[in-house]
Design an enzyme around this catalytic site. Sequence first.
Site, PDB file in Angstrom:
ATOM      1  N   LYS A   9       0.847  -1.203   0.000  1.00 35.19           N
ATOM      2  CA  LYS A   9       0.000   0.000   0.000  1.00 35.19           C
ATOM      3  C   LYS A   9       0.881   1.250   0.000  1.00 35.19           C
ATOM      4  O   LYS A   9       1.486   1.597   1.000  1.00 35.19           O
ATOM      5  CB  LYS A   9      -0.938   0.063   1.203  1.00 35.19           C
ATOM      6  N   GLU A  40       9.725   1.010  10.479  1.00 30.33           N
ATOM      7  CA  GLU A  40      10.766   2.034  10.266  1.00 30.33           C
ATOM      8  C   GLU A  40      10.060   3.369  10.482  1.00 30.33           C
ATOM      9  O   GLU A  40       9.219   3.763   9.686  1.00 30.33           O
ATOM     10  CB  GLU A  40      11.338   1.900   8.859  1.00 30.33           C
ATOM     11  N   CYS A  80      13.309  10.720   7.299  1.00 28.97           N
ATOM     12  CA  CYS A  80      13.165  10.241   8.678  1.00 28.97           C
ATOM     13  C   CYS A  80      14.467  10.401   9.464  1.00 28.97           C
ATOM     14  O   CYS A  80      14.445  10.588  10.664  1.00 28.97           O
ATOM     15  CB  CYS A  80      12.679   8.807   8.688  1.00 28.97           C
ATOM     16  N   GLU A  97       9.249  15.427  15.667  1.00 30.43           N
ATOM     17  CA  GLU A  97       9.674  15.339  14.273  1.00 30.43           C
ATOM     18  C   GLU A  97       8.837  16.307  13.437  1.00 30.43           C
ATOM     19  O   GLU A  97       7.623  16.169  13.355  1.00 30.43           O
ATOM     20  CB  GLU A  97       9.484  13.913  13.765  1.00 30.43           C
TER      21      GLU A  97
HETATM   22  P1  NAP Z   1       1.592   8.032   8.213  1.00 28.59           P
HETATM   23  O1  NAP Z   1       0.166   8.337   8.420  1.00 28.59           O
HETATM   24  O2  NAP Z   1       2.338   7.262   9.232  1.00 28.59           O
HETATM   25  O3  NAP Z   1       1.683   7.280   6.780  1.00 28.59           O
HETATM   26  C1  NAP Z   1       2.525   6.222   6.440  1.00 28.59           C
HETATM   27  C2  NAP Z   1       1.737   5.126   5.736  1.00 28.59           C
HETATM   28  O4  NAP Z   1       0.849   4.503   6.671  1.00 28.59           O
HETATM   29  C3  NAP Z   1       0.850   5.621   4.604  1.00 28.59           C
HETATM   30  O5  NAP Z   1       0.803   4.657   3.578  1.00 28.59           O
HETATM   31  C4  NAP Z   1      -0.469   5.754   5.294  1.00 28.59           C
HETATM   32  O6  NAP Z   1      -1.566   5.771   4.420  1.00 28.59           O
HETATM   33  C5  NAP Z   1      -0.477   4.534   6.173  1.00 28.59           C
HETATM   34  N1  NAP Z   1      -1.419   4.583   7.296  1.00 28.59           N
HETATM   35  C6  NAP Z   1      -1.931   5.676   7.916  1.00 28.59           C
HETATM   36  N2  NAP Z   1      -2.764   5.301   8.914  1.00 28.59           N
HETATM   37  C7  NAP Z   1      -2.785   3.957   8.919  1.00 28.59           C
HETATM   38  C8  NAP Z   1      -3.462   2.990   9.714  1.00 28.59           C
HETATM   39  N3  NAP Z   1      -4.268   3.341  10.699  1.00 28.59           N
HETATM   40  N4  NAP Z   1      -3.233   1.691   9.456  1.00 28.59           N
HETATM   41  C9  NAP Z   1      -2.406   1.318   8.471  1.00 28.59           C
HETATM   42  N5  NAP Z   1      -1.753   2.180   7.681  1.00 28.59           N
HETATM   43  C10 NAP Z   1      -1.926   3.485   7.906  1.00 28.59           C
HETATM   44  O7  NAP Z   1       2.376   9.347   7.941  1.00 28.59           O
HETATM   45  P2  NAP Z   1       1.742  10.705   7.362  1.00 28.59           P
HETATM   46  O8  NAP Z   1       0.429  11.003   7.996  1.00 28.59           O
HETATM   47  O9  NAP Z   1       1.723  10.600   5.894  1.00 28.59           O
HETATM   48  O10 NAP Z   1       2.827  11.747   7.872  1.00 28.59           O
HETATM   49  C11 NAP Z   1       2.757  12.208   9.211  1.00 28.59           C
HETATM   50  C12 NAP Z   1       4.126  12.288   9.827  1.00 28.59           C
HETATM   51  O11 NAP Z   1       4.739  11.005   9.843  1.00 28.59           O
HETATM   52  C13 NAP Z   1       5.125  13.136   9.095  1.00 28.59           C
HETATM   53  O12 NAP Z   1       4.989  14.493   9.344  1.00 28.59           O
HETATM   54  C14 NAP Z   1       6.417  12.581   9.619  1.00 28.59           C
HETATM   55  O13 NAP Z   1       6.722  13.124  10.862  1.00 28.59           O
HETATM   56  C15 NAP Z   1       6.128  11.119   9.772  1.00 28.59           C
HETATM   57  N6  NAP Z   1       6.631  10.327   8.618  1.00 28.59           N
HETATM   58  C16 NAP Z   1       7.733   9.558   8.804  1.00 28.59           C
HETATM   59  C17 NAP Z   1       8.229   8.829   7.741  1.00 28.59           C
HETATM   60  C18 NAP Z   1       9.444   7.972   7.866  1.00 28.59           C
HETATM   61  O14 NAP Z   1      10.083   7.677   6.873  1.00 28.59           O
HETATM   62  N7  NAP Z   1       9.795   7.492   9.033  1.00 28.59           N
HETATM   63  C19 NAP Z   1       7.626   8.889   6.488  1.00 28.59           C
HETATM   64  C20 NAP Z   1       6.476   9.674   6.345  1.00 28.59           C
HETATM   65  C21 NAP Z   1       5.994  10.379   7.429  1.00 28.59           C
HETATM   66  P3  NAP Z   1      -2.133   7.210   3.967  1.00 28.59           P
HETATM   67  O15 NAP Z   1      -1.014   7.917   3.312  1.00 28.59           O
HETATM   68  O16 NAP Z   1      -3.216   6.902   3.039  1.00 28.59           O
HETATM   69  O17 NAP Z   1      -2.577   7.914   5.233  1.00 28.59           O
END
Ligand code: NAP
Length: 500
Positions: free
Chosen positions: A198, A273, A307, A404
Amino acid sequence: MSTPTKSPIPKSLQPFLSGPKKLLINGQWVAAKSGKTFDVFDPATDQVVAQVAEGDAADVELAVAAARKAFDDGPWTKMTASQRSQIIWKIGDLIEQNADQLAQLETLDNGKPVGVAKAADVALAADMFRYMAGWATKIEGNTIPLNVPYAPGAQFHAYTLREPVGVVGQIIPWNFPLLMGAWKLGPALAVGCTIILKPAEQTPLSAIRLGELCLEAGLPDGVLNIVTGFGETAGAAIAGHDGVDKVAFTGSTEVGKLIVNAATGNLKKVTLELGGKSPNVVYDDADLETAIAGAADAIFFNQGQVCSAGSRLFVQQGVYEEVVAGVSEIARNMKVGNGFDASTQMGPLVSREQHERVTGYLKAGLEAGAIASAGGGPIEGDGYFVQPTVLKNATAEMSVVREEIFGPVVTAMPFKDDSEIIGHANDTSYGLAAGIWTRDISKAHKFAKSVKAGTVWVNCYSIFDAALPFGGYKQSGWGREMGHAALENYLQTKSVCVNL
Ligand code: NAP
Ligand code: MG
């Protein structure tokens, strides 16, 4: 810093972008069961550029069934490792052959400069598949001499088999859409797993193109299924599905914890991760020119949406003003603009939501008493642009130091000497990466040993390689990506004991 420029979307992408993009299930491109689609935006212009199928639990059901069948019945799992290896290698070749298009899709979807996408994201993705293709034929168990004290005189022949964990759910973020796909798919395919992937809702396009290339490379039906959609529906359905044996997630620590909870139903294996708030330490004996450029790159690369970004810069007090002035000057002179413009050094943030998040942090930091020595706010216009920002006067309890931000924002704080820096560096719930700049090798190695982080860069930053493990201490995650360590995420060990 100049104002964002606009560039047209490359014409060559139009055929790919026309018509709603579909889900990949059992080797076929299909619409979501619900018939729903969602919009994909160009973050540089806030324009809709594509429609993508909105998969949910019903589609995940079909994808899991396809992956289950492909795992249980073959042919993928019944092929020789060499045959699997050749297909995985070919995926790497096809990525390379389609490098321009894949880089353009990354720029359109994520906003990053297209030259960076091609040189880093696409090149590293191709390399990852090739590295893992090499491992496919080298998955070996051990023969183990036994003692068995309660069976004196008996002889046993004991060995281990290394077997794929089964059907794997992989949920990836939007910051390196193609590369995160490669980090996840490479090792899972190398050991013979089948997959439901996904991509993030903000950036599904390159994963869809990668799916096409995987089919072209000869990946059998059902081995890779791609369900585009939202985290709360499609993602949660994957994480909670009893037919999924393992879930591998990259994203926020907050959602990582939800994944762990969702996995309890069938106790599927989990690797994570997650986020970071990585310290980057500059000593007064460092080559300051290199350290200043390195510190700027550590935070501004990929618009700070990394990250492992060096988001907490610690500078030894004697050179603090000089280093902060140097990083601030780089920030002020950065060309921020549309990623399709060849002169752009920093693109927009990925989404309106992320733009609000980052500018919200900036506002909170400035209100709490931090001072911007460069940047400090959004850039007006249609796209999701913010100024590369250096914050001084930040203190340990501020949200800009603790949380972060995932944007081009660095806090620069002075430190006195060795006795206090490790305490500062480790004063975080995260532990993904750390950097140190010094000419003193003893200092560098001592720091590397004491810092609680999964990767330590000495006189460099953001060096990634398919062969080098990457992952988090503390709340930055479970398990490692890349290197042969990543194979462990997808393998389980079977012990066989034969009475001779
Ligand atoms: P996120 O919600 O953690 O998204 C990462 C992935 O998880 C996406 O594919 C997302 O889908 C999915 N996801 C979200 N809620 C889920 C759930 N309840 N069950 C299963 N999968 C789920 O991150 P974000 O909202 O896009 O970004 C928020 C913050 O996360 C950023 O500001 C940053 O601090 C952090 N982040 C960290 C990394 C890293 O590499 N460690 C990468 C991205 C973001 P959807 O996109 O459809 O919500
Ligand atoms: Mg999200």
